[in-house]
Design a protein around this motif. Structure first.
Motif, mmCIF file in Angstrom:
data_model
loop_
_atom_site.group_PDB
_atom_site.id
_atom_site.type_symbol
_atom_site.label_atom_id
_atom_site.label_comp_id
_atom_site.label_asym_id
_atom_site.label_seq_id
_atom_site.Cartn_x
_atom_site.Cartn_y
_atom_site.Cartn_z
ATOM 1 N N GLY A 221 -10.725 113.038 -35.804
ATOM 2 C CA GLY A 221 -11.602 112.720 -36.925
ATOM 3 C C GLY A 221 -10.948 111.924 -38.034
ATOM 4 O O GLY A 221 -11.633 111.454 -38.955
ATOM 5 N N ARG A 222 -9.627 111.718 -37.952
ATOM 6 C CA ARG A 222 -8.927 110.995 -39.018
ATOM 7 C C ARG A 222 -9.463 109.580 -39.202
ATOM 8 O O ARG A 222 -9.543 109.080 -40.327
ATOM 9 C CB ARG A 222 -7.433 110.921 -38.711
ATOM 10 N N CYS A 223 -9.827 108.917 -38.100
ATOM 11 C CA CYS A 223 -10.297 107.533 -38.216
ATOM 12 C C CYS A 223 -11.651 107.466 -38.915
ATOM 13 O O CYS A 223 -11.974 106.446 -39.540
ATOM 14 C CB CYS A 223 -10.346 106.866 -36.847
ATOM 15 N N ILE A 224 -12.449 108.528 -38.817
ATOM 16 C CA ILE A 224 -13.734 108.565 -39.523
ATOM 17 C C ILE A 224 -13.514 108.914 -40.989
ATOM 18 O O ILE A 224 -14.160 108.348 -41.880
ATOM 19 C CB ILE A 224 -14.682 109.586 -38.861
ATOM 20 N N ALA A 225 -12.574 109.820 -41.245
ATOM 21 C CA ALA A 225 -12.278 110.232 -42.626
ATOM 22 C C ALA A 225 -11.494 109.175 -43.393
ATOM 23 O O ALA A 225 -11.357 109.271 -44.610
ATOM 24 C CB ALA A 225 -11.509 111.545 -42.616
ATOM 25 N N GLY A 226 -10.965 108.172 -42.671
ATOM 26 C CA GLY A 226 -10.207 107.118 -43.341
ATOM 27 C C GLY A 226 -8.859 107.570 -43.852
ATOM 28 O O GLY A 226 -8.403 107.129 -44.913
ATOM 29 N N LEU A 227 -8.206 108.454 -43.099
ATOM 30 C CA LEU A 227 -6.917 108.979 -43.544
ATOM 31 C C LEU A 227 -5.788 107.989 -43.251
ATOM 32 O O LEU A 227 -5.828 107.266 -42.252
ATOM 33 C CB LEU A 227 -6.621 110.310 -42.852
ATOM 34 N N PRO A 228 -4.779 107.929 -44.096
ATOM 35 C CA PRO A 228 -3.644 107.030 -43.865
ATOM 36 C C PRO A 228 -2.988 107.322 -42.517
ATOM 37 O O PRO A 228 -2.830 108.479 -42.127
ATOM 38 C CB PRO A 228 -2.695 107.361 -45.022
ATOM 39 N N GLY A 229 -2.645 106.280 -41.797
ATOM 40 C CA GLY A 229 -1.978 106.441 -40.518
ATOM 41 C C GLY A 229 -2.891 106.690 -39.348
ATOM 42 O O GLY A 229 -2.425 106.785 -38.208
ATOM 43 N N ALA A 230 -4.208 106.795 -39.605
ATOM 44 C CA ALA A 230 -5.154 107.005 -38.505
ATOM 45 C C ALA A 230 -5.267 105.737 -37.662
ATOM 46 O O ALA A 230 -5.124 104.624 -38.177
ATOM 47 C CB ALA A 230 -6.529 107.386 -39.053
ATOM 48 N N PRO A 231 -5.518 105.871 -36.353
ATOM 49 C CA PRO A 231 -5.709 104.692 -35.511
ATOM 50 C C PRO A 231 -6.840 103.814 -36.038
ATOM 51 O O PRO A 231 -7.863 104.319 -36.511
ATOM 52 C CB PRO A 231 -6.072 105.294 -34.151
#
Length: 317
Positions: A221-231
């Motif tokens: 879910g990091r790429c949806i949340a826009g977290l640093p380092g996400a793919p």
């Protein structure tokens, strides 16, 4: 239960969050308000409802978890978030000519709105809408290739190649998927299914049978949340739009109540999973297989509300 001592504005220290999650896991088990498993899918009917796991990936990469966070479960409709991401990457905004973006206010497998609106599903997260998305992903390729794309996308999002389809669950869904067959054939009758219905259904059943654990799902879910380092799998605009759909449509006819109580975007699945995002702050995965009357995890929804109260996270400010 841990209080709010670890919060500074909307910033939550990892130590305070970990203490909260540990206490929350204990509270969930003490409450023992589990709900009922999705017994219309035989493989899910045998799952013990008295289980709970949660994982939170923070913006700086720290992971906090509690309970059965490393136990695999069938993500079911949570997969619709990722298949939509795949299709947006392939054809962009064209998908919206085939499926809408409005809440349904109906059960996830309802045929009523599909009939009233002449074969154009309300949104991509109800079953009819997800069938259209899967059908678009299947166009021009074999079911095996389409499934490879979805699995590859999720593995890339999670940064983990140990994510697979539970074939027993997929076969169980195929045997009991008559409502979805009805939806697919209805879509076909209105010209909103490009591929043979059996191909689209088979791909869809296998997509829903992907198995993940909370740690993997929170990372995905990091790429949806826009977290640093996400793919970099989604543009900022598309991630924001998927988040909007998760908020307004992610819990079917309980979406408004979830947004009101929790204030974060989430997508549920009848396997008991819940993917939730706090944009720029965290990606959250919760699992408990017992469901409420609307087909959403009873304990996961409660935990989501408690987490939002503790952290102060909300997409509304």
């Amino acid at each position: 239960m841990a209080g709010v001592a670890g919060k500074q504005g909307n910033h939550v220290t990892p130590q305070a969050l970990q203490e909260f999650l540990t206490a929350l896991n204990e509270e969930i088990h003490e409450r023992a308000d589990w709900g009922e498993v999705a017994d219309y899918i035989p493989e899910l009917a045998d799952v013990d409802p008295a289980q709970f796991g949660i994982a939170v990936v923070l913006a700086h990469g720290t992971v906090c978890s509690a309970g059965a966070a490393s136990k695999g479960f069938s993500i079911q409709s949570v997969s619709k978030v990722f298949s939509l991401g795949c299709v947006l990457g392939r054809i962009g905004e064209q998908i919206w000519t085939r499926v809408g973006r409005e809440p349904s206010g109906s059960r996830f497998d309802s045929i009523l709105l599909l009939e009233l609106e002449k074969g154009r599903p309300r949104n991509p997260f109800i079953n009819a809408g997800a069938l259209v998305v899967t059908d678009e992903l299947l166009t021009g390729r074999t079911p095996r290739d389409a499934l490879s794309e979805i699995i590859g996308y999720i593995r890339a999002a999670a940064g983990d190649d140990d994510i697979h389809i539970d074939k027993a669950v997929a076969q169980s869904e195929e045997k009991t998927g008559d409502r979805n067959r009805a939806l697919a054939n209805y879509l076909k009758s209105y010209g909103n299914l490009k591929n043979p219905a059996d191909y689209t259904l088979g791909t869809y059943f296998h997509q829903c049978a992907i198995e993940m654990n909370c740690l993997q799902l929170a990372n995905a879910g990091r790429c949806i949340a826009g977290l640093p380092g996400a793919p970099m799998l989604l543009s900022e605009t598309r991630a924001r739009r998927i988040t909007a759909l998760m908020l307004t449509c992610g819990h079917y006819d309980e979406s408004g109540d979830f947004a009101f109580r929790v204030g974060l975007a989430g997508k549920s699945g009848v396997g008991g999973g819940l993917l939730m995002v706090a944009p720029d702050r965290a990606s959250i995965a919760i699992w408990s297989p017992g469901l409420n009357e609307t087909g959403n995890s009873r304990a996961a929804n409660y935990a989501a509300e408690r987490l939002a109260q503790f952290t102060g996270w909300s997409i509304f400010g």
